[in-house]
Design a protein around this motif. Sequence first.
Motif, PDB file in Angstrom:
ATOM      1  N   ASP A  55       0.826  -1.212   0.000  1.00  0.00           N
ATOM      2  CA  ASP A  55       0.000   0.000   0.000  1.00  0.00           C
ATOM      3  C   ASP A  55       0.858   1.259   0.000  1.00  0.00           C
ATOM      4  O   ASP A  55       0.590   2.209  -0.731  1.00  0.00           O
ATOM      5  CB  ASP A  55      -0.931   0.008   1.207  1.00  0.00           C
ATOM      6  CG  ASP A  55      -2.023  -1.051   1.105  1.00  0.00           C
ATOM      7  OD1 ASP A  55      -2.116  -1.735   0.067  1.00  0.00           O
ATOM      8  OD2 ASP A  55      -2.787  -1.192   2.074  1.00  0.00           O
ATOM      9  N   CYS A  58       2.420   1.660  -3.458  1.00  0.00           N
ATOM     10  CA  CYS A  58       1.430   2.122  -4.434  1.00  0.00           C
ATOM     11  C   CYS A  58       1.165   3.616  -4.261  1.00  0.00           C
ATOM     12  O   CYS A  58       1.142   4.362  -5.238  1.00  0.00           O
ATOM     13  CB  CYS A  58       0.121   1.350  -4.282  1.00  0.00           C
ATOM     14  SG  CYS A  58       0.186  -0.342  -4.871  1.00  0.00           S
ATOM     15  N   GLU A  61       4.411   5.494  -5.459  1.00  0.00           N
ATOM     16  CA  GLU A  61       4.755   5.394  -6.876  1.00  0.00           C
ATOM     17  C   GLU A  61       3.614   5.770  -7.823  1.00  0.00           C
ATOM     18  O   GLU A  61       3.856   6.309  -8.891  1.00  0.00           O
ATOM     19  CB  GLU A  61       5.223   3.967  -7.205  1.00  0.00           C
ATOM     20  CG  GLU A  61       6.445   3.517  -6.433  1.00  0.00           C
ATOM     21  CD  GLU A  61       7.692   4.309  -6.777  1.00  0.00           C
ATOM     22  OE1 GLU A  61       7.888   4.625  -7.968  1.00  0.00           O
ATOM     23  OE2 GLU A  61       8.471   4.619  -5.854  1.00  0.00           O
ATOM     24  N   MET A  62       2.373   5.423  -7.434  1.00  0.00           N
ATOM     25  CA  MET A  62       1.233   5.633  -8.327  1.00  0.00           C
ATOM     26  C   MET A  62       0.320   6.778  -7.882  1.00  0.00           C
ATOM     27  O   MET A  62      -0.541   7.202  -8.632  1.00  0.00           O
ATOM     28  CB  MET A  62       0.395   4.352  -8.419  1.00  0.00           C
ATOM     29  CG  MET A  62       1.193   3.111  -8.797  1.00  0.00           C
ATOM     30  SD  MET A  62       1.856   3.174 -10.442  1.00  0.00           S
ATOM     31  CE  MET A  62       0.442   2.744 -11.384  1.00  0.00           C
ATOM     32  N   SER A  64      -1.966   6.474  -5.643  1.00  0.00           N
ATOM     33  CA  SER A  64      -3.185   5.905  -5.060  1.00  0.00           C
ATOM     34  C   SER A  64      -2.969   4.415  -4.819  1.00  0.00           C
ATOM     35  O   SER A  64      -2.020   3.830  -5.321  1.00  0.00           O
ATOM     36  CB  SER A  64      -4.383   6.117  -5.985  1.00  0.00           C
ATOM     37  OG  SER A  64      -4.203   5.388  -7.181  1.00  0.00           O
ATOM     38  N   VAL A  65      -3.897   3.831  -4.067  1.00  0.00           N
ATOM     39  CA  VAL A  65      -3.824   2.404  -3.755  1.00  0.00           C
ATOM     40  C   VAL A  65      -5.026   1.711  -4.378  1.00  0.00           C
ATOM     41  O   VAL A  65      -6.155   2.154  -4.220  1.00  0.00           O
ATOM     42  CB  VAL A  65      -3.826   2.176  -2.221  1.00  0.00           C
ATOM     43  CG1 VAL A  65      -3.859   0.703  -1.887  1.00  0.00           C
ATOM     44  CG2 VAL A  65      -2.621   2.853  -1.588  1.00  0.00           C
ATOM     45  N   ASN A  66      -4.769   0.630  -5.133  1.00  0.00           N
ATOM     46  CA  ASN A  66      -5.853  -0.171  -5.686  1.00  0.00           C
ATOM     47  C   ASN A  66      -5.410  -1.628  -5.720  1.00  0.00           C
ATOM     48  O   ASN A  66      -4.234  -1.940  -5.526  1.00  0.00           O
ATOM     49  CB  ASN A  66      -6.280   0.338  -7.072  1.00  0.00           C
ATOM     50  CG  ASN A  66      -5.148   0.292  -8.073  1.00  0.00           C
ATOM     51  OD1 ASN A  66      -4.552  -0.755  -8.304  1.00  0.00           O
ATOM     52  ND2 ASN A  66      -4.834   1.448  -8.663  1.00  0.00           N
ATOM     53  N   LEU A  68      -5.091  -3.796  -8.156  1.00  0.00           N
ATOM     54  CA  LEU A  68      -4.153  -4.154  -9.210  1.00  0.00           C
ATOM     55  C   LEU A  68      -2.715  -3.812  -8.813  1.00  0.00           C
ATOM     56  O   LEU A  68      -1.813  -4.644  -8.912  1.00  0.00           O
ATOM     57  CB  LEU A  68      -4.528  -3.456 -10.522  1.00  0.00           C
ATOM     58  CG  LEU A  68      -3.610  -3.734 -11.709  1.00  0.00           C
ATOM     59  CD1 LEU A  68      -3.628  -5.216 -12.066  1.00  0.00           C
ATOM     60  CD2 LEU A  68      -4.037  -2.899 -12.899  1.00  0.00           C
ATOM     61  N   CYS A  69      -2.511  -2.601  -8.329  1.00  0.00           N
ATOM     62  CA  CYS A  69      -1.179  -2.179  -7.907  1.00  0.00           C
ATOM     63  C   CYS A  69      -0.684  -3.044  -6.751  1.00  0.00           C
ATOM     64  O   CYS A  69       0.454  -3.512  -6.754  1.00  0.00           O
ATOM     65  CB  CYS A  69      -1.197  -0.700  -7.508  1.00  0.00           C
ATOM     66  SG  CYS A  69       0.412  -0.094  -6.955  1.00  0.00           S
ATOM     67  N   ARG A  70      -1.543  -3.251  -5.761  1.00  0.00           N
ATOM     68  CA  ARG A  70      -1.201  -4.099  -4.612  1.00  0.00           C
ATOM     69  C   ARG A  70      -0.742  -5.478  -5.063  1.00  0.00           C
ATOM     70  O   ARG A  70       0.274  -5.993  -4.623  1.00  0.00           O
ATOM     71  CB  ARG A  70      -2.451  -4.269  -3.748  1.00  0.00           C
ATOM     72  CG  ARG A  70      -2.271  -3.958  -2.330  1.00  0.00           C
ATOM     73  CD  ARG A  70      -3.560  -4.290  -1.604  1.00  0.00           C
ATOM     74  NE  ARG A  70      -3.928  -3.188  -0.760  1.00  0.00           N
ATOM     75  CZ  ARG A  70      -5.127  -2.985  -0.274  1.00  0.00           C
ATOM     76  NH1 ARG A  70      -6.111  -3.802  -0.555  1.00  0.00           N
ATOM     77  NH2 ARG A  70      -5.367  -1.975   0.503  1.00  0.00           N
ATOM     78  N   MET A  72       0.351  -6.447  -8.027  1.00  0.00           N
ATOM     79  CA  MET A  72       1.595  -6.424  -8.801  1.00  0.00           C
ATOM     80  C   MET A  72       2.803  -6.288  -7.869  1.00  0.00           C
ATOM     81  O   MET A  72       3.801  -6.982  -8.053  1.00  0.00           O
ATOM     82  CB  MET A  72       1.569  -5.271  -9.813  1.00  0.00           C
ATOM     83  CG  MET A  72       0.633  -5.522 -10.960  1.00  0.00           C
ATOM     84  SD  MET A  72       0.552  -4.267 -12.284  1.00  0.00           S
ATOM     85  CE  MET A  72       1.483  -2.905 -11.745  1.00  0.00           C
ATOM     86  N   ILE A  73       2.714  -5.435  -6.876  1.00  0.00           N
ATOM     87  CA  ILE A  73       3.844  -5.243  -5.961  1.00  0.00           C
ATOM     88  C   ILE A  73       4.078  -6.505  -5.140  1.00  0.00           C
ATOM     89  O   ILE A  73       5.218  -6.941  -4.975  1.00  0.00           O
ATOM     90  CB  ILE A  73       3.621  -4.013  -5.065  1.00  0.00           C
ATOM     91  CG1 ILE A  73       3.719  -2.783  -5.936  1.00  0.00           C
ATOM     92  CG2 ILE A  73       4.596  -3.992  -3.895  1.00  0.00           C
ATOM     93  CD1 ILE A  73       3.866  -1.477  -5.341  1.00  0.00           C
TER      94      ILE A  73
END
Length: 105
Positions: A55, A58, A61-62, A64-66, A68-70, A72-73
Amino acid sequence: MNKKIIISLSLVTLATVLFFTQVTIFVVQPIGAVPKGKTLIMLRMNKTKLIDSADAMCAREMGSVNLLCRGMIMAVVVNKGTILLRLPYSEFLYGISTDGKKYAR
C-alpha cells in the motif's frame, strides 16, 4: 579501552548499518489471498524502504492504492525478493509504512 570491547562495538555498529541499509521489513496487510497478513524480513529491493508495504509503495509510486497495484507489488516481492524471515502481521508496522493512513482491504 580493551581490544575485545572495541571489536565488539565495531561489529555491532557494522551489523546495525548493514541491517538499516540492506534489509526491508515488508508488511502484507490482511486481504483475501492472505487473510491473516504477514510481515516479511527481506533483502532490500530497488524501491523499498526500511519499513514498507504494498500500500505504501502504491501510494508513493502511483499516487493511489488499488487492488491491481497491490497485487503487482506483492507478486514482485514474492517472486523476485529474497525473503529471510516470515512473521505474523503487525498493524503497528503497517501504520509506520503508510504514515498512519489506512487503506481498504
